[in-house]
Write a protein that holds these residues in place. Structure first.
Motif, mmCIF file in Angstrom:
data_model
loop_
_atom_site.group_PDB
_atom_site.id
_atom_site.type_symbol
_atom_site.label_atom_id
_atom_site.label_comp_id
_atom_site.label_asym_id
_atom_site.label_seq_id
_atom_site.Cartn_x
_atom_site.Cartn_y
_atom_site.Cartn_z
ATOM 1 N N PRO A 106 0.813 -1.230 0.000
ATOM 2 C CA PRO A 106 0.000 0.000 0.000
ATOM 3 C C PRO A 106 0.841 1.273 0.000
ATOM 4 O O PRO A 106 0.799 2.067 0.946
ATOM 5 C CB PRO A 106 -0.802 -0.131 1.298
ATOM 6 C CG PRO A 106 0.105 -0.888 2.221
ATOM 7 C CD PRO A 106 0.858 -1.854 1.353
ATOM 8 N N ALA A 140 10.892 3.019 3.286
ATOM 9 C CA ALA A 140 9.924 3.627 4.211
ATOM 10 C C ALA A 140 9.313 4.916 3.653
ATOM 11 O O ALA A 140 8.175 5.277 3.991
ATOM 12 C CB ALA A 140 10.593 3.917 5.552
ATOM 13 N N VAL A 141 10.048 5.581 2.781
ATOM 14 C CA VAL A 141 9.556 6.844 2.202
ATOM 15 C C VAL A 141 8.199 6.663 1.522
ATOM 16 O O VAL A 141 7.341 7.548 1.558
ATOM 17 C CB VAL A 141 10.602 7.389 1.198
ATOM 18 C CG1 VAL A 141 10.003 8.380 0.215
ATOM 19 C CG2 VAL A 141 11.760 8.040 1.931
ATOM 20 N N PHE A 163 5.742 5.045 2.331
ATOM 21 C CA PHE A 163 4.615 4.930 3.241
ATOM 22 C C PHE A 163 4.354 6.230 3.996
ATOM 23 O O PHE A 163 3.529 6.274 4.900
ATOM 24 C CB PHE A 163 4.842 3.772 4.225
ATOM 25 C CG PHE A 163 5.087 2.472 3.525
ATOM 26 C CD1 PHE A 163 6.355 1.928 3.453
ATOM 27 C CD2 PHE A 163 4.043 1.805 2.889
ATOM 28 C CE1 PHE A 163 6.584 0.744 2.774
ATOM 29 C CE2 PHE A 163 4.265 0.618 2.212
ATOM 30 C CZ PHE A 163 5.542 0.091 2.143
ATOM 31 N N LEU A 164 5.086 7.273 3.632
ATOM 32 C CA LEU A 164 4.854 8.563 4.261
ATOM 33 C C LEU A 164 3.515 9.111 3.799
ATOM 34 O O LEU A 164 3.087 8.843 2.673
ATOM 35 C CB LEU A 164 5.967 9.550 3.885
ATOM 36 C CG LEU A 164 7.315 9.332 4.586
ATOM 37 C CD1 LEU A 164 8.372 10.227 3.958
ATOM 38 C CD2 LEU A 164 7.201 9.605 6.073
ATOM 39 N N PRO A 165 2.860 9.913 4.650
ATOM 40 C CA PRO A 165 1.577 10.476 4.262
ATOM 41 C C PRO A 165 1.678 11.488 3.124
ATOM 42 O O PRO A 165 0.700 11.744 2.432
ATOM 43 C CB PRO A 165 1.057 11.142 5.539
ATOM 44 C CG PRO A 165 2.229 11.273 6.438
ATOM 45 C CD PRO A 165 3.218 10.236 6.039
ATOM 46 N N PRO A 169 8.394 13.825 0.676
ATOM 47 C CA PRO A 169 9.344 14.675 1.389
ATOM 48 C C PRO A 169 9.513 16.014 0.692
ATOM 49 O O PRO A 169 9.265 16.124 -0.516
ATOM 50 C CB PRO A 169 10.653 13.874 1.331
ATOM 51 C CG PRO A 169 10.241 12.482 1.026
ATOM 52 C CD PRO A 169 8.990 12.573 0.237
#
Lengths: 382, 161
Positions: free
Chosen positions: A7, A65-66, A68-70, A73
Motif C-alpha cells: 500500500p 519507508a519513504v 509509506f509517508l503520508p 518529502p
C-alpha cells in the motif's frame, strides 16, 4: 491484482519518479511490468506486489519507508534551486549523478551544522566580499586562508596544491567534497551557510581543473551565495566574477607578470606550449593559465580560444591505489566532515550507530577512518 | 514480555560489552521462547553496518526462529502516518534505517495482544530523523534501553562494559 499488494502512497511514488527523471516506461522495464501498471501505481488505482515494490525501491534509490509517508518529502533547497542549471549552451535538467550528489552535500551540510551547533565548534564566519573587485576579493581571501604563492610553487605538483588548498579551506570551517559527478556533470557547486559551508568539485575533471573549480567556489563562498557551476565564463555576471577571482587567487598579477617576463621577456605568450610552461609553474590547468594571459593582455590574439578548443579538462581525475571504502570516504567527503562526526560521537552528541549512518560506513570501516584521521593529525603536527 | 530489538542495541552489545557472547546466547534462548524478535530490516541494516561481525552473525543465525519477522506494510504506513519524522528523508541510496520497521513490528504485536517492549539504544536526538525512543513514546509503546533489558532478562549483571 498481486497476491500481496504493497500500500504505497501514489503521490510519493509520483514524486520519487519525477525527482529521478524516470517515466512510466523506464520504471515498467525495471519492474518487469507494463507502463499502464506503473501509471496505475502512480494514480493509486492499483498497487505493486512485493517483488515489484523492491524493484522500484532499487531503481528510484530512496529508502523503502519513504513510500509509506503520508506525503512526499520536501525537496532540498539546493536541488530545487539548481534544477535547471544556468550557463549551459542549452537548457538542461540536472543529471542523475548531480541530483544524487547535491542531496549528499545537503545531508552533509545539515548533519555538520547540527553537530557543530551542539559541540560548540562554530567556525569563524567567512568574509563577506561582495561589492569588491575580483582582485580585491582574491587578496582578502588569500589572507583569510593564509594562502601564499610560495606555498603553491613549492608544492611540487597540482595534486599537492589541491590537497593543500583543500586543507586551508577546511581549516576555515568549510567542507570540500570531491564528488563523482561524471564527465557530463557540472564543474562544481557550493552551498552557503554560516556554520557549515560546503564546496563540491567534480572528481571526473583533471586535478588542475578541480583546483581552479575549488578557487572558483571559494569566490561564491565569499559572495555568500549558493551556486551551481556548469560551464566556464558564461553570460552570468556572478560566474564571470568568480572566474576572474579564481584566476587572480591562483595566479596573482605581480607573480604572474614576473614569471612571464622572466620566461618570455618582452615577447607575447604565443602558443599552447608557452601556456603549458606557465600552467606547470603555477600548477593550474591550461585553460586557467590561458585565461590569465588574456586577462593581463600578455598573449597573442586568439590564444585563449585556441587553448580552449584543444585543452581537455576532463580526464581520469587522478589515480589512487587505495579504493577501500574508508579511503574513498575521506577522499570524497574530506577529513573535516569525518572528524566532525567522530568528535560528535566522542562527545556523546551523536550515537556510535549514527556516526556509521552519517559516514555511510560499517563499524569496521569507521574504526579504520578513525585510525587514518589520527595518523593524519600526527603527521601534520610533526 | 515480548521484546523487539533494534540495530543500535545489537551493535552496542557487539562493541560495548565484554560479555557480548553471553548476551547473544541469552538472546538466542529468548528468540526460541518467542520472547524476542526483530524485523528483517534490522538484518539488512546490520549487513551494511556490521558485515562479518558478531551482531550480524547472531541475527542471521536466529532469523529463522523468530516468532514474527516483520509488520505488514499497512501497519508501517499507519506508524508513519503518526510519526513521519521517524523516516530519514535525507538517507542516501541503499541506506535503509530499520527504525520505522522496528516501530511497526512493535505496534502490530501490541495490536495482537502481546505485552511488547522495544529495546533500543536509538535514544539521542539526531539531525535527520526522530529517534526510536521518542517514536515509541508517541505510539504509546513501552521502550527500554539495553542495560535495563539485560537486567530484566536476567542473563547479565546489566553493567555496560
Amino acid at each position: 491484482m498481486p497476491k500481496s499488494p504493497v500500500p504505497i502512497n501514489p503521490e510519493v511514488l509520483d514524486w520519487a519518479m519525477a525527482q529521478a527523471g524516470i517515466d512510466d516506461a523506464e520504471l515498467a522495464l525495471r519492474c518487469k511490468t507494463t507502463p499502464d501498471a506503473v501509471q496505475g501505481w502512480r494514480t493509486g488505482t492499483v498497487q505493486p506486489g512485493k517483488t515489484e515494490f523492491h524493484k522500484l525501491v532499487s531503481k528510484l534509490r530512496r529508502p523503502s519507508a519513504v513510500y509509506f509517508l503520508p506525503k512526499p518529502p520536501r525537496e532540498g533547497a539546493a536541488v530545487a534551486a539548481f534544477r535547471h542549471p544556468p550557463g549551459e549552451v542549452e537548457d538542461r535538467d540536472l543529471i542523475d549523478r548531480e541530483q544524487t550528489n547535491i542531496r549528499t552535500a545537503e545531508r552533509i551540510q545539515k548533519v555538520s551544522r547540527w553537530a557543530r551547533e551542539r559541540t560548540g565548534q562554530k567556525p569563524d564566519p567567512w568574509p563577506k566580499l561582495s561589492g569588491l573587485s575580483p582582485a580585491q576579493a582574491a587578496s582578502k581571501a588569500r589572507k583569510f586562508l593564509d594562502w601564499k604563492i610560495a606555498d603553491q610553487f613549492q608544492a611540487g605538483s597540482a595534486s599537492r596544491v589541491a590537497a593543500e588548498l583543500r586543507q586551508r579551506i577546511e581549516d576555515r570551517g568549510a567542507f570540500v567534497l570531491q564528488l563523482q559527478l561524471s564527465q557530463k556533470g557540472c564543474r562544481g557547486f557550493s552551498l552557503e551557510d554560516e556554520i557549515a559551508p560546503v564546496i563540491a568539485v567534480n572528481s571526473a575533471y583533471t586535478i588542475p581543473a578541480r583546483l581552479f573549480s575549488m578557487a572558483h567556489e571559494i569566490g561564491h563562498l565569499v559572495l555568500h551565495q549558493p551556486a551551481f557551476c556548469a560551464r566556464l565564463a558564461d553570460a552570468n555576471k556572478t560566474e564571470r566574477w568568480c572566474e576572474k577571482f579564481a584566476a587572480i587567487f591562483l595566479m596573482p598579477e605581480k607573480d604572474f607578470r614576473a614569471y612571464v617576463n622572466r620566461r618570455f621577456g618582452d615577447a607575447l605568450v604565443a602558443d599552447i606550449d608557452d601556456v603549458k610552461t606557465i600552467a606547470n609553474r603555477f600548477h593550474v590547468s591550461l585553460r586557467a593559465a590561458a585565461f590569465r594571459v588574456e586577462q593581463l593582455d600578455l598573449g597573442v590574439e586568439g590564444l585563449y580560444d585556441e587553448v580552449d578548443a584543444k585543452a581537455d579538462f576532463k580526464g581520469s581525475g587522478g589515480f589512487s591505489n587505495d579504493n577501500t571504502t574508508p579511503a574513498v570516504r575521506l577522499r570524497e567527503w574530506g577529513n573535516s566532515y569525518a572528524r566532525t562526526i567522530a568528535e560528535a560521537a566522542s562527545d556523546g552528541v551523536l550515537s556510535a550507530t549514527d556516526a556509521l549512518e552519517y559516514l555511510n560506513v560499517s563499524d569496521r570501516q569507521y574504526r579504520e577512518i578513525r585510525t587514518r584521521l589520527d595518523a593524519f593529525e600526527t603527521s601534520t603536527e610533526g | 514480555m515480548l521484546y523487539v530489538v533494534d540495530t543500535a542495541c545489537l551493535l552496542t552489545i557487539q562493541n560495548g560489552r565484554p560479555d557480548a557472547s553471553e548476551c547473544f546466547d541469552g538472546m538466542t534462548d529468548l528468540v526460541q521462547e518467542a520472547r524476542l524478535c526483530f524485523p528483517g530490516e534490522v538484518i539488512e541494516e546490520l549487513e551494511r553496518l556490521a558485515k562479518g561481525e558478531g551482531a550480524l552473525v547472531w541475527a542471521k543465525a536466529v532469523a529463522g526462529s523468530r516468532c514474527n519477522r516483520g509488520a505488514l506494510y499497512r501497519v508501517t504506513a499507519w506508524v508513519l502516518e503518526s510519526c513521519p519524522d521517524l523516516v530519514d528523508e535525507t538517507a542516501l541510496a541503499a541506506q535503509e534505517p530499520a527504525a520505522p520497521f522496528v516501530a511497526a513490528q512493535a505496534v502490530q504485536l501490541n495490536s495482537e495482544n502481546h505485552e511488547v517492549c522495544v529495546v533500543t539504544e536509538d535514544v539521542l536526538e539526531k539531525p535527520t530523523r526522530m529517534c526510536l525512543r521518542q517514536a515509541c513514546e508517541e505510539l504509546d509503546i513501552q521502550s527500554i534501553r539495553l542495560e535495563e533489558f539485560l537486567e530484566e532478562a536476567g542473563f547479565s549483571d546489566g553493567h555496560l562494559g
